[in-house]
Design a protein around this motif. Sequence first.
Motif, PDB file in Angstrom:
ATOM      1  N   LYS A  51      38.641 -75.827 -20.067  1.00  0.00           N
ATOM      2  CA  LYS A  51      37.661 -75.553 -19.013  1.00  0.00           C
ATOM      3  C   LYS A  51      36.272 -75.573 -19.635  1.00  0.00           C
ATOM      4  O   LYS A  51      36.037 -74.996 -20.686  1.00  0.00           O
ATOM      5  N   LEU A  52      35.361 -76.267 -18.970  1.00  0.00           N
ATOM      6  CA  LEU A  52      33.985 -76.371 -19.438  1.00  0.00           C
ATOM      7  C   LEU A  52      33.104 -75.457 -18.590  1.00  0.00           C
ATOM      8  O   LEU A  52      33.011 -75.618 -17.374  1.00  0.00           O
ATOM      9  N   GLU A  69      31.253 -72.668 -33.161  1.00  0.00           N
ATOM     10  CA  GLU A  69      30.452 -73.736 -32.564  1.00  0.00           C
ATOM     11  C   GLU A  69      31.204 -75.068 -32.637  1.00  0.00           C
ATOM     12  O   GLU A  69      31.897 -75.349 -33.617  1.00  0.00           O
ATOM     13  N   VAL A  70      31.047 -75.876 -31.599  1.00  0.00           N
ATOM     14  CA  VAL A  70      31.620 -77.227 -31.565  1.00  0.00           C
ATOM     15  C   VAL A  70      30.536 -78.198 -31.109  1.00  0.00           C
ATOM     16  O   VAL A  70      29.601 -77.816 -30.409  1.00  0.00           O
ATOM     17  N   SER A  71      30.669 -79.435 -31.542  1.00  0.00           N
ATOM     18  CA  SER A  71      29.726 -80.460 -31.109  1.00  0.00           C
ATOM     19  C   SER A  71      30.452 -81.791 -31.012  1.00  0.00           C
ATOM     20  O   SER A  71      31.531 -81.979 -31.587  1.00  0.00           O
ATOM     21  N   GLY A  72      29.851 -82.698 -30.281  1.00  0.00           N
ATOM     22  CA  GLY A  72      30.362 -84.053 -30.141  1.00  0.00           C
ATOM     23  C   GLY A  72      29.197 -85.015 -30.090  1.00  0.00           C
ATOM     24  O   GLY A  72      28.128 -84.683 -29.589  1.00  0.00           O
ATOM     25  N   GLU A  73      29.404 -86.199 -30.656  1.00  0.00           N
ATOM     26  CA  GLU A  73      28.330 -87.184 -30.720  1.00  0.00           C
ATOM     27  C   GLU A  73      28.804 -88.536 -30.202  1.00  0.00           C
ATOM     28  O   GLU A  73      29.973 -88.859 -30.270  1.00  0.00           O
ATOM     29  N   MET A  93      33.348 -83.324 -27.937  1.00  0.00           N
ATOM     30  CA  MET A  93      33.172 -81.894 -28.153  1.00  0.00           C
ATOM     31  C   MET A  93      34.402 -81.125 -27.666  1.00  0.00           C
ATOM     32  O   MET A  93      34.903 -80.228 -28.356  1.00  0.00           O
ATOM     33  N   LEU A  94      34.922 -81.489 -26.500  1.00  0.00           N
ATOM     34  CA  LEU A  94      36.117 -80.835 -25.965  1.00  0.00           C
ATOM     35  C   LEU A  94      37.334 -81.096 -26.841  1.00  0.00           C
ATOM     36  O   LEU A  94      38.172 -80.207 -27.047  1.00  0.00           O
ATOM     37  N   GLN A 126      26.497 -79.754 -27.660  1.00  0.00           N
ATOM     38  CA  GLN A 126      26.826 -78.587 -28.474  1.00  0.00           C
ATOM     39  C   GLN A 126      27.288 -77.462 -27.564  1.00  0.00           C
ATOM     40  O   GLN A 126      26.785 -77.306 -26.447  1.00  0.00           O
ATOM     41  N   GLY A 127      28.230 -76.675 -28.080  1.00  0.00           N
ATOM     42  CA  GLY A 127      28.746 -75.554 -27.306  1.00  0.00           C
ATOM     43  C   GLY A 127      29.515 -74.600 -28.183  1.00  0.00           C
ATOM     44  O   GLY A 127      29.576 -74.755 -29.405  1.00  0.00           O
TER      45      GLY A 127
END
Length: 135
Positions: A51-52, A69-73, A93-94, A126-127
């Motif tokens: 869930k976002l 922390e998580v991130s996606g590029e 990121m998910l 980022q999240g």
Amino acid sequence: MRALPLCLLALLLAGCSAAHRTQPIFNEHPTYEPSQPAKPKPVSTRPAAIKLYKDPGALVGTPFRDLGEVSGESCQVNAHDAQPSISNARRRMLNHAATMKANAVLLHQCQIVSNVTGCHQQAVCQGSALNVSFK
């Protein structure tokens, strides 16, 4: 005179076969008879549903644990490549959160940044990966 080479050959062959130990004979190619046709295993390309959360207020009153922390590029290497995609960055990121055994992510920001090392343009999301106790 012709019989002498034949006798020596027969004696040689008999001597060689007597020197070897007899071993059980195994079938090199066993017959395979499946009882049922083999079913291919399904390939799961989707991680578990995560869930976002875009608003931190949605988590008020809900117990959760912050996993980090998580991130996606998503990178556009040069100007002629396809534009970087925020949706691809969010999906990555998910996926990263799924590897941390998270079931939710609180999104902090998504943006497109220019002139990043190795990328002409880059979409970054980022999240925080969360383990939320859903009731």
